[in-house]
Design a protein around this motif. Structure first.
Motif, PDB file in Angstrom:
ATOM      1  N   LEU A   1       0.828  -1.213   0.000  1.00 11.09           N
ATOM      2  CA  LEU A   1       0.000   0.000   0.000  1.00 11.09           C
ATOM      3  C   LEU A   1       0.860   1.261   0.000  1.00 11.09           C
ATOM      4  CD1 LEU A   1      -2.832  -0.934   2.541  1.00 11.09           C
ATOM      5  CD2 LEU A   1      -3.041  -0.692   0.075  1.00 11.09           C
ATOM      6  N   PHE A   2       1.997   1.197   0.704  1.00 10.42           N
ATOM      7  CA  PHE A   2       2.876   2.373   0.734  1.00 10.42           C
ATOM      8  C   PHE A   2       3.481   2.644  -0.648  1.00 10.42           C
ATOM      9  CE2 PHE A   2       4.012   1.390   5.440  1.00 10.42           C
ATOM     10  CZ  PHE A   2       2.798   1.877   5.831  1.00 10.42           C
ATOM     11  N   GLY A   3       3.486   1.627  -1.499  1.00 15.69           N
ATOM     12  CA  GLY A   3       4.036   1.824  -2.850  1.00 15.69           C
ATOM     13  C   GLY A   3       5.458   1.327  -2.987  1.00 15.69           C
ATOM     14  N   GLN A   4       5.911   0.515  -1.999  1.00 17.66           N
ATOM     15  CA  GLN A   4       7.295   0.022  -2.072  1.00 17.66           C
ATOM     16  C   GLN A   4       7.330  -1.361  -2.725  1.00 17.66           C
ATOM     17  OE1 GLN A   4       7.878   0.483   2.068  1.00 17.66           O
ATOM     18  NE2 GLN A   4       8.265   2.662   1.911  1.00 17.66           N
ATOM     19  N   GLN A   5       6.519  -1.500  -3.757  1.00 16.35           N
ATOM     20  CA  GLN A   5       6.380  -2.787  -4.435  1.00 16.35           C
ATOM     21  C   GLN A   5       7.692  -3.316  -5.045  1.00 16.35           C
ATOM     22  OE1 GLN A   5       5.858  -2.513  -8.248  1.00 16.35           O
ATOM     23  NE2 GLN A   5       6.680  -4.584  -8.142  1.00 16.35           N
ATOM     24  N   PRO A   6       8.540  -2.466  -5.678  1.00 20.29           N
ATOM     25  CA  PRO A   6       9.771  -3.043  -6.237  1.00 20.29           C
ATOM     26  C   PRO A   6      10.650  -3.711  -5.173  1.00 20.29           C
ATOM     27  CG  PRO A   6       9.356  -0.910  -7.219  1.00 20.29           C
ATOM     28  CD  PRO A   6       8.371  -1.057  -6.094  1.00 20.29           C
ATOM     29  N   THR A   7      10.734  -3.124  -3.979  1.00 21.90           N
ATOM     30  CA  THR A   7      11.517  -3.751  -2.908  1.00 21.90           C
ATOM     31  C   THR A   7      10.895  -5.098  -2.553  1.00 21.90           C
ATOM     32  OG1 THR A   7      11.645  -1.517  -1.998  1.00 21.90           O
ATOM     33  CG2 THR A   7      12.611  -3.280  -0.682  1.00 21.90           C
ATOM     34  N   LEU A   8       9.581  -5.072  -2.373  1.00 19.95           N
ATOM     35  CA  LEU A   8       8.871  -6.286  -1.977  1.00 19.95           C
ATOM     36  C   LEU A   8       9.069  -7.395  -3.008  1.00 19.95           C
ATOM     37  CD1 LEU A   8       6.988  -7.374   0.206  1.00 19.95           C
ATOM     38  CD2 LEU A   8       5.066  -6.346  -0.980  1.00 19.95           C
ATOM     39  N   THR A   9       8.949  -7.045  -4.290  1.00 17.54           N
ATOM     40  CA  THR A   9       9.095  -8.041  -5.349  1.00 17.54           C
ATOM     41  C   THR A   9      10.505  -8.630  -5.351  1.00 17.54           C
ATOM     42  OG1 THR A   9       7.494  -6.787  -6.638  1.00 17.54           O
ATOM     43  CG2 THR A   9       8.712  -8.477  -7.814  1.00 17.54           C
ATOM     44  N   ALA A  10      11.494  -7.764  -5.149  1.00 20.64           N
ATOM     45  CA  ALA A  10      12.880  -8.270  -5.138  1.00 20.64           C
ATOM     46  C   ALA A  10      13.113  -9.166  -3.933  1.00 20.64           C
ATOM     47  CB  ALA A  10      13.852  -7.095  -5.120  1.00 20.64           C
ATOM     48  N   VAL A  11      12.599  -8.779  -2.777  1.00 16.39           N
ATOM     49  CA  VAL A  11      12.851  -9.556  -1.555  1.00 16.39           C
ATOM     50  C   VAL A  11      12.125 -10.901  -1.608  1.00 16.39           C
ATOM     51  CG1 VAL A  11      12.532  -9.599   0.952  1.00 16.39           C
ATOM     52  CG2 VAL A  11      13.365  -7.525  -0.143  1.00 16.39           C
ATOM     53  N   LEU A  12      10.931 -10.923  -2.190  1.00 16.94           N
ATOM     54  CA  LEU A  12      10.169 -12.175  -2.175  1.00 16.94           C
ATOM     55  C   LEU A  12      10.791 -13.263  -3.058  1.00 16.94           C
ATOM     56  CD1 LEU A  12       8.210 -12.549  -4.935  1.00 16.94           C
ATOM     57  CD2 LEU A  12       6.989 -10.688  -3.867  1.00 16.94           C
ATOM     58  N   ILE A  13      11.756 -12.867  -3.902  1.00 15.48           N
ATOM     59  CA  ILE A  13      12.445 -13.880  -4.724  1.00 15.48           C
ATOM     60  C   ILE A  13      13.490 -14.638  -3.891  1.00 15.48           C
ATOM     61  CG2 ILE A  13      13.879 -14.199  -6.813  1.00 15.48           C
ATOM     62  CD1 ILE A  13      12.483 -11.792  -8.042  1.00 15.48           C
ATOM     63  N   THR A  14      13.850 -14.072  -2.734  1.00 12.44           N
ATOM     64  CA  THR A  14      14.911 -14.669  -1.906  1.00 12.44           C
ATOM     65  C   THR A  14      14.710 -16.167  -1.619  1.00 12.44           C
ATOM     66  OG1 THR A  14      15.500 -12.544  -0.964  1.00 12.44           O
ATOM     67  CG2 THR A  14      16.079 -14.484   0.345  1.00 12.44           C
ATOM     68  N   PRO A  15      13.522 -16.600  -1.165  1.00 14.71           N
ATOM     69  CA  PRO A  15      13.389 -18.049  -0.919  1.00 14.71           C
ATOM     70  C   PRO A  15      13.615 -18.879  -2.179  1.00 14.71           C
ATOM     71  CG  PRO A  15      11.517 -16.842   0.021  1.00 14.71           C
ATOM     72  CD  PRO A  15      12.305 -15.862  -0.793  1.00 14.71           C
ATOM     73  N   VAL A  16      13.206 -18.355  -3.323  1.00 15.70           N
ATOM     74  CA  VAL A  16      13.326 -19.112  -4.576  1.00 15.70           C
ATOM     75  C   VAL A  16      14.794 -19.200  -5.017  1.00 15.70           C
ATOM     76  CG1 VAL A  16      12.540 -19.279  -6.981  1.00 15.70           C
ATOM     77  CG2 VAL A  16      11.006 -18.381  -5.242  1.00 15.70           C
TER      78      VAL A  16
END
Lengths: 121, 576
Positions: free
Chosen positions: B163-178
């Motif tokens: 919601l804050f708009g920090q989607q690029p950070t979130l998308t990059a971090v969520l790849i970590t487990p993969v």
């Protein structure tokens, strides 16, 4: 199922294609045609290009699809950006990048693999 | 005695029927997440989010609008963080191209300006659900993967980041487990110690997983540096633990050669963009003391003003009813590490836990601000929800081993626990995330139709190099700031706050293109409520005084719906 330059759309992909169709239908239900187009665009832009390369590996279908998705998010648009430094239009570059990926995946990579195999033999 | 490995069904991919179950589970998770995370724009299609949200949108939008992805930002965006990058100078991008090019691609293929980008942002933000599902289901089976994914689809912390708009950070971090999973598969193939499906390669490792790891790292690097850092730490911890476990470094002559090629390819992709990160003004902030190592997360007081307490507070993310599952998951993980013979999957989970701790305390070792680091708290969600989910599988299994319970009872207990967990998740975080997402940016904190209409007109009212000052943020409050930035994004003209003092003092301004915006439309909405009438009158009076002092005899360029726009002709210290 069909085969294209060594990339087989095997039966393993069928449940996944159905899954994406259901997801796109849900998006259609929520947002109409734009929602449907967006989910299909997401899959085509970010999953399909890396999948053309990973399709040739010994990974199983699930791994191919998931790895493709997370690679495509960061790398396909980089290819578009790079092509756009040569071509004047971003839209045209997106098409050209897709074509480039297809060509490399179906023409260049198989030749390299073939040569490598011959060398090993 | 020992605990059995819980991954029988994760061997050699999925069987035909479990493959269908996996696809069905993913489809359900996707649809639940899509429904929830798009709630903020299902009814109201106007843009929403904080300043960052408008910033990212504006860049992607400019690419699609100009039909050109340039390395330099256009003027109206570039002066926002003017001179932010110390190496590349003014108008340098703050991120490599992919995130914003993705926005532009979605605009082009989606066929609309806003909706496809919003859908992309929602999906790219909740992909952590699918990433964790993938990793956990590959290692431990579909059931815990589904439970972990469901927990994450309700995660308040991830939803706030989105919601804050920090989607690029979130998308990059969520790849970590993969990415870490790919590396895990490489290491398992290197040591030839997997469960039979990894394809032992006699000491060189499976090249496919090696190159995949680096390709995923490159993808993260291009989306956001923080995701890359998180994976690098995870991979380092995992490698160290595996090396200790096998008493051997994962290095051989041929593996070194492959590793060298993978690193070289990564460098070729990453090198053109290193200056974007290296020149960032965000790095080299003062380090915090070692005291921080004795707390798990980040205390709300350390990020006050940047994040609400609920973003970092443990209790806000994990309802009390889930804590026994989490505690049991941690204990069972340790037990399994000690008692399960083939404990490589557990070693992977332990590495995940340790790396999350290290990443969340990087401020102790390097000069990185906690405001940046707090965004990586989602790493904690991934591992904790995985452990919560694994309890449903591990606990009956442990009880079965210790108490010699029959497999039928154990299986019933597993599905019973799983059903209970689903109910608990839906009734606690599920319900709260539904109401918070449904109400997100539902009132005056989102740009209004009249403001959107004005912003669209602004594009033709002022030239490309215009700088439009908005004095209302200082008067009515910071809550107006994101709306002002959304006016910038919609109009493709620079709109910035005016806090009084010198006008156009910096070198980046064309002094002949200064404009002032007086937006009373929000104040008028406040005035319609009895409760806020007095406050609204005070704000209106302050803004009017400034308007009259500066533009008493000037005709506005725009005058409609309580919004006026003037061209500024004179210079010199006008105080608000």
């Amino acid at each position: 199922m069909g085969s294209l330059g060594g990339f087989r759309i095997g039966s393993g992909y069928v449940p996944w294609i159905c899954g994406v169709a259901v997801m796109a239908a849900a998006a259609f239900f929520l947002f109409g045609l734009v929602g449907f187009r967006s989910i299909i665009a997401f899959a085509v832009l970010f999953v399909v290009p890396p999948l053309m390369f990973l399709g040739k590996t010994s990974l199983d279908v699930e791994e191919k699809i998931f790895f493709s998705l997370f690679i495509g998010l960061g790398l396909f648009s980089l290819v578009v950006f790079a092509v756009n430094q040569l071509l004047p239009s971003f839209r045209l570059s997106a098409v050209a990048a897709f074509v480039l990926v297809v060509l490399v995946a179906f023409l260049v990579v198989p030749k390299i693999l073939q040569r490598r195999q011959q060398k090993l033999q | 005695m020992g605990l059995e490995s819980a991954s029988g069904n994760a061997k050699a991919g999925f069987t035909v029927s479990s493959k269908a179950v996996a696809v069905a589970a993913i489809t359900v998770l996707f649809i639940v997440s899509l429904f929830l995370w798009t709630l903020p724009f299902q009814k109201n299609r106007l843009p929403f989010g904080e300043g960052d949200s408008a910033w990212h949108f504006a860049i992607g939008d400019s690419i699609a609008h100009n039909d050109k992805a340039a390395f330099r930002l256009p003027y109206y965006i570039g002066v926002w963080y003017y001179g932010f990058n110390k190496i590349l100078g003014p108008f340098a991008p703050e991120y490599p191209p992919p995130s914003h090019a993705n926005y532009a691609l979605m605009q082009v293929l989606g066929g609309e300006r806003f909706l496809p980008v919003f859908i992309y942002r929602a999906v790219a933000s909740f992909l952590g659900v699918l990433a964790v599902f993938f990793v956990i289901s590959r290692l431990f089976g579909v059931l815990p993967g589904f439970l972990a994914g469901l927990g994450l689809s309700f995660s308040l912390r991830e939803q706030l980041t989105y919601l804050f708009g920090q989607q690029p950070t979130l998308t990059a971090v969520l790849i970590t487990p993969v990415a870490s999973y790919a590396w895990y598969k490489y290491l398992v193939s290197f040591y030839g110690a997997g469960s039979g499906d990894e394809g032992s390669t006699g000491g060189s490792g499976n090249k496919v997983y090696l190159f995949l790891s680096f390709t995923l790292l490159a993808s993260q690097f291009l989306l956001h540096l923080q995701g890359f850092v998180a994976s690098a730490v995870f991979i380092a911890v995992l490698t160290a633990l595996m090396a200790v476990r096998f008493r051997k470094l994962p290095v051989s002559k041929s593996s070194l050669l492959h590793l060298g090629v993978a690193v070289a390819l990564f460098a070729v992709v990453a090198a053109p963009f290193i200056a974007i990160y290296a020149g960032s003004a965000d790095i080299n902030v003062p380090r915090l003391g070692f005291k921080r190592l004795f707390e798990w997360g980040i205390s709300p007081s350390l990020v006050q003003g940047s994040f609400p307490p609920s973003f970092v507070e443990f209790s806000a993310e994990y309802p009390n009813v889930l804590l026994p599952f989490l505690a049991a998951g941690l204990v069972l993980l340790l037990l399994r590490l000690l008692l399960v013979k083939n404990n490589l999957k557990e070693l992977f989970m332990l590495s995940w836990l340790i790396s999350a701790f290290i990443v969340l305390h990087l401020d102790v070792f390097i000069g990185i601000g906690l405001n940046r680091l707090a965004r990586m708290l989602v790493l904690e969600n991934y591992i904790f929800y995985s452990l919560i989910a694994l309890t449903a599988v591990w606990l009956p299994q442990a009880l079965s081993s210790f108490l010699k319970i029959g497999s039928r009872i154990s299986s019933a207990a597993k599905y019973g626990l799983a059903a209970m967990l689903v109910l608990l998740l839906v009734s606690t975080s599920g319900e709260s995330s539904y109401s918070s997402l449904k109400g997100a940016y539902g009132s005056i904190d989102r740009i209004t139709p009249v403001q959107a209409e004005f912003a669209e007109s602004l594009n033709s009212l002022v030239p490309e190099g215009a700088y439009v000052y908005d004095p209302s943020v200082k008067i009515v409050g910071q809550w107006r700031y994101p709306k002002m930035r959304w006016m910038l994004a919609i109009s493709q003209r620079h709109v910035g706050r005016y806090d009084g003092g010198e006008i156009a003092g910096e070198g980046s301004f064309d002094k002949s293109q200064i404009y002032f915006l007086f937006d009373y439309s929000d104040i008028a909405l406040f005035a319609s409520s009895l409760q806020y009438q007095q406050q609204a009158a005070a704000w209106a009076s302050q803004l009017q005084q400034l308007e009259q002092r500066m533009f008493n005899n000037t005709a506005p360029l725009y005058n409609g719906n309580n919004i006026r726009l003037y061209k500024y002709e004179g210079f010199g210290g006008v105080a608000a």
